[in-house]
Each structure stands twice: as structure tokens, then as C-alpha cells.
Design a protein around this motif. Structure first.
Motif, short mmCIF file in Angstrom:
data_model
loop_
_atom_site.label_atom_id
_atom_site.label_comp_id
_atom_site.label_asym_id
_atom_site.label_seq_id
_atom_site.Cartn_x
_atom_site.Cartn_y
_atom_site.Cartn_z
N LYS A 1 47.65 53.50 37.14
CA LYS A 1 48.76 53.78 37.95
C LYS A 1 48.90 52.67 38.90
O LYS A 1 49.95 52.16 39.38
N CYS A 2 47.75 52.18 39.51
CA CYS A 2 47.73 51.22 40.52
C CYS A 2 48.10 49.73 39.78
O CYS A 2 49.19 49.10 40.35
N LEU A 3 47.59 49.40 38.57
CA LEU A 3 47.93 48.23 37.96
C LEU A 3 49.53 48.29 37.41
O LEU A 3 49.90 46.89 37.19
N GLN A 4 49.99 49.32 37.26
CA GLN A 4 51.36 49.31 36.82
C GLN A 4 52.42 48.67 37.90
O GLN A 4 53.43 48.40 37.70
N ARG B 1 52.78 45.09 44.65
CA ARG B 1 51.59 44.67 45.40
C ARG B 1 50.59 44.19 44.76
O ARG B 1 50.28 44.29 43.57
N THR B 2 49.55 43.57 45.55
CA THR B 2 48.21 43.07 44.93
C THR B 2 47.14 43.99 45.08
O THR B 2 46.98 44.75 46.16
N TRP B 3 46.23 44.16 43.96
CA TRP B 3 45.31 45.09 44.06
C TRP B 3 43.77 44.50 43.92
O TRP B 3 43.38 43.65 43.07
N THR B 4 42.93 44.36 44.94
CA THR B 4 41.72 44.03 45.10
C THR B 4 40.63 45.11 44.55
O THR B 4 41.35 46.15 44.40
N LEU B 5 39.21 44.72 44.33
CA LEU B 5 38.55 45.87 44.09
C LEU B 5 38.42 46.78 44.86
O LEU B 5 38.25 47.96 44.69
N GLU B 6 38.45 46.51 46.38
CA GLU B 6 38.41 47.50 47.28
C GLU B 6 39.64 48.36 47.28
O GLU B 6 39.25 49.56 47.78
N PRO C 1 44.75 45.12 28.89
CA PRO C 1 45.04 43.72 29.39
C PRO C 1 44.58 43.51 30.82
O PRO C 1 45.46 42.89 31.47
N ILE C 2 43.67 43.76 31.39
CA ILE C 2 43.37 43.63 32.84
C ILE C 2 42.82 42.09 32.91
O ILE C 2 41.92 41.75 32.45
N VAL C 3 43.50 41.55 34.02
CA VAL C 3 42.74 40.12 34.21
C VAL C 3 42.86 39.96 35.74
O VAL C 3 43.20 40.93 36.27
N VAL C 4 41.98 38.99 36.21
CA VAL C 4 41.72 38.72 37.47
C VAL C 4 42.41 37.29 37.82
O VAL C 4 42.18 36.39 37.00
N TYR C 5 43.39 37.16 38.94
CA TYR C 5 43.81 36.01 39.03
C TYR C 5 43.29 35.95 40.66
O TYR C 5 43.20 36.45 41.39
N ASP C 6 43.30 34.56 40.95
CA ASP C 6 43.08 33.86 42.39
C ASP C 6 41.38 34.55 42.54
O ASP C 6 41.19 34.83 43.91
N LYS C 7 40.78 34.71 41.50
CA LYS C 7 39.44 35.25 41.64
C LYS C 7 39.14 36.60 42.67
O LYS C 7 38.17 36.69 42.99
N LYS C 8 40.47 37.01 42.75
CA LYS C 8 40.23 38.46 43.85
C LYS C 8 41.25 39.65 43.34
O LYS C 8 40.79 40.69 43.70
N PHE C 9 42.35 39.29 42.68
CA PHE C 9 43.27 40.03 42.67
C PHE C 9 43.16 40.62 40.98
O PHE C 9 43.16 40.04 40.19
N TYR C 10 43.45 42.23 40.77
CA TYR C 10 43.46 42.51 39.50
C TYR C 10 45.21 43.00 38.83
O TYR C 10 45.55 43.28 40.05
N LYS C 11 45.29 42.81 37.97
CA LYS C 11 46.55 43.05 37.18
C LYS C 11 46.71 43.18 35.89
O LYS C 11 45.61 42.86 35.10
N TYR C 12 47.69 43.79 35.22
CA TYR C 12 47.88 43.85 34.05
C TYR C 12 48.55 42.64 33.39
O TYR C 12 49.54 42.14 33.93
N GLU C 13 48.16 41.94 32.48
CA GLU C 13 48.72 40.66 31.95
C GLU C 13 50.02 40.98 31.35
O GLU C 13 50.85 39.97 31.31
N ASP C 14 50.25 42.01 30.84
CA ASP C 14 51.46 42.70 30.18
C ASP C 14 51.88 43.50 31.22
O ASP C 14 51.49 44.67 31.28
N ASP C 15 53.30 43.31 32.04
CA ASP C 15 53.68 43.80 32.98
C ASP C 15 54.22 45.34 32.59
O ASP C 15 54.04 46.12 33.35
N GLY C 16 54.51 45.63 31.43
CA GLY C 16 54.79 46.81 30.57
C GLY C 16 53.58 47.81 30.12
O GLY C 16 54.15 48.72 29.78
N PHE C 17 52.45 47.49 30.38
CA PHE C 17 51.13 47.98 29.94
C PHE C 17 50.89 49.19 30.48
O PHE C 17 51.16 49.32 31.79
N SER C 18 50.47 50.36 29.88
CA SER C 18 49.83 51.40 30.40
C SER C 18 49.13 52.12 29.50
O SER C 18 49.50 52.25 28.13
#
Length: 339
Positions: free
Chosen positions: A16-19, A23-28, A70-87
């Protein structure tokens, strides 16, 4: 791989967060969101560990659960789905999923004549549509025996409702042995299925024995709301404990029936007993066996045993053995007649 409830809550929360791409999502951030979700759903006060969330992300990325997220890390800090429509809740069904759903829908549709399944009929329809859209050319791997043309099935739900509401029925009935229809009050106790036919079990009055009515011989059903329903502590398991089918011949006691089964049919009878009272008595050198059954003799049992042809012999009791011999002699005589 089985999942516990906490793991599912964690996966769904991370999903739900990565969808949320706004906003950006750090591990914390993910740790905080999952901890809040576990507190809300499970009342857990302590936050989850960093290692747990990292392991969850790796599990979601893998094929073990079928997510392949397809969870990726960008800027060595933030997590997101590489495919915006993935769930993970929108992943396509696997072939195994499709087969399981197909057979489950087919099985549940066997009970479509009962209103207690009416609340899920729209769900079944949606499942069928989903299955067809996903894999329209698939063939079922389980074939369920059914008889859509059997008469009387439309009475199933009406009778079911009368049983649970304890309403006396007025049955118009025509047996195979009767030329005319008969009408009588009937106190319904249970519905019983045997050999792909349905039967209504109950009593016409308190002083009368239990009676079974084939649904395909019921012509009409009405109600008598003025006649008090017969409160009878009917125990179906006890009543049918020592019979095959639905016919219980009142006055007869269960008797030990001794059968010889040839070597060809022996494995089938051993792996699928003729009745739960079956006991293996002897295995002969030629592979044939002798078994005992403790049953009340009835028409259904005769038909079952005769169905084995020359692969079965009734040894005891003598009365049953003679009856079988008489039936077989008459059958043999019929085959000797010229056409």
C-alpha cells in the motif's frame, strides 16, 4: 509456503505504501507504517525490526510467493515500485490458481438449487468471468458426476427451508408402483443424496416409521401451517449406520454378510470399502479375498453386489445367497431366450 497473519499484514502494508507515488518512502518510513498497521490490527506495541522489513522486501521481490514485486531503490535511500501500476493484490492468476478456481466453482455450482448459496451466486459468476477471461481455452482437470435433467431438483430449496423452519409439508406423490397420485402430510427431517438422486426423509405421523421420498417422484408441494410439526430427535448418522443407500427395512437387524471377491476386484474393494463396516477376513493365495460387512439387507445393497457380476459371491447368510442365486438364474434365463 504458508504465511502467518503478521507477515500478510506487513506485505500488504508495504504494498500500500509503495503504491502511493506521491511521497517518498525510506526504510524507516516503511518500518513506521508496518508497526502502525500491526498495532491497529493485532494490538502489537513494539515496532518491527529493520531486518524484518528488509527480509519482507526481499520476499516480495522473489518468486517464492508469486509476487515478483519490482521494488527498486533510488538515490540509495528511497523505495518504490518500478512499475507505477503494480500491486501484489493485482498479480495475474497462475495456471494452478486457474485450475483450483475452475474446479471450486464447478463443485459449488452442484448446490445451486439451495438458497443458502444464493448470496455467493454473484461471486461465482464473477469468478467464472475471471477464469474465462484469463484462460478461455483451459479444460477442467476434475470431472464431477451430475445429472442436470433429474426431476424434482427444483424442490430442493423449498424442502430445505421447510426443514429448518419446521413446517409440515403436504406432498403430492406418485411412486413407480402406483398408478395414481397420493397426497399426504409430511414432517421433513433431512435431505439425503445417494447415487446422484435426492431423497426427503421424514414421517407422515408420529406413529408411523421413518419414510424416504424420492424427489423425482414428488409432483407438488404445499404446506399445512395448522398442523404442529413433529419434534423428533432424528439422528441420521445412527439411523443409516448399517445400511447402504436410503432404505432401512424396519424390523430387520444388522447381519454379518460374508463375501468372496475375486483377485481382479479385490484391490478396488480394499482401497474403496463397500461400507465402513467392512472388515478383511482372509486373503487367498490366488489374490481373492473374503470380507465381512455388518448391514441391514436392502434393495440398494443387492444392486451394489450384483454390479460386480462374477467377481463377487455371497457366502453368508444363506437367505441372501439364495436370493442372489435366484436373481442370477432369472437373468441367465433371459439371456438364453431368442430375440
Amino acid at each position: 509456503m504458508s504465511l502467518n497473519k503478521n507477515a500478510l499484514i506487513r506485505y500488504k502494508t508495504i504494498d500500500k505504501c509503495l503504491q502511493n507515488q506521491y511521497r517518498t518512502w525510506t526504510l524507516e518510513d516503511l518500518i513506521a507504517a508496518v508497526s502502525d498497521a500491526l498495532h491497529e490490527y493485532e494490538g502489537k506495541e513494539s515496532p518491527v525490526s529493520k531486518r524484518t522489513i528488509q527480509s519482507d522486501i526481499q520476499m516480495m521481490r522473489s518468486e517464492k510467493l508469486g509476487y515478483n514485486a519490482p521494488i527498486v531503490v533510488y538515490d540509495k535511500k528511497f523505495y518504490k515500485y518500478e512499475d507505477d501500476g503494480f500491486s501484489i493484490t493485482a498479480i495475474p492468476l497462475t495456471e494452478t490458481d486457474m485450475n483450483v478456481l475452475t474446479e471450486t466453482v464447478s463443485m459449488l455450482k452442484q448446490f445451486k438449487d439451495f438458497s443458502l448459496f444464493s448470496d455467493v451466486s454473484d461471486i461465482l459468476q464473477r469468478l467464472e468471468d475471471k477464469i474465462y477471461a484469463e484462460k478461455s481455452n483451459s479444460k477442467p482437470v476434475i470431472h464431477l458426476d451430475k445429472n442436470e435433467n433429474l426431476k424434482g431438483l427444483h424442490f430442493l430449496d423449498e424442502i430445505y427451508q421447510a426443514i429448518i423452519k419446521k413446517v409440515v409439508l403436504v406432498i403430492t406423490y406418485k411412486s413407480f408402483n402406483s398408478r395414481e397420485e397420493k397426497q399426504f402430510p409430511f414432517h421433513p427431517f433431512i435431505l439425503k443424496e445417494f447415487n446422484n438422486r435426492w431423497f426427503l426423509i421424514g414421517k407422515t405421523k408420529k406413529s408411523q416409521p421413518i419414510r424416504n421420498l424420492a424427489l423425482d417422484r414428488i409432483m407438488r408441494i404445499d404446506y399445512d401451517f395448522n398442523l404442529p410439526f413433529l419434534e423428533d430427535d432424528f439422528n441420521a448418522d445412527a439411523y443409516y449406520k448399517n445400511v447402504v443407500g436410503v432404505t432401512v427395512n424396519i424390523g430387520l437387524q444388522p447381519r454379518k454378510i460374508e463375501l468372496w471377491i475375486d483377485a481382479v476386484n479385490a484391490p478396488y474393494v480394499i482401497t474403496k470399502p463397500l461400507h465402513n463396516t467392512q472388515r478383511l477376513i482372509k486373503t487367498n493365495e490366488d489374490g481373492s479375498i473374503i470380507i465381512h460387512l455388518l448391514l441391514i439387507e436392502n434393495y440398494e445393497l443387492d444392486r451394489l453386489l450384483l454390479g460386480f457380476g462374477n467377481g463377487l459371491e455371497v457366502l453368508k447368510p444363506e437367505r441372501m445367497r439364495n436370493r442372489m442365486r435366484s436373481i442370477i438364474d432369472k437373468s441367465l434365463a433371459r439371456y438364453k431366450e431368442d430375440l
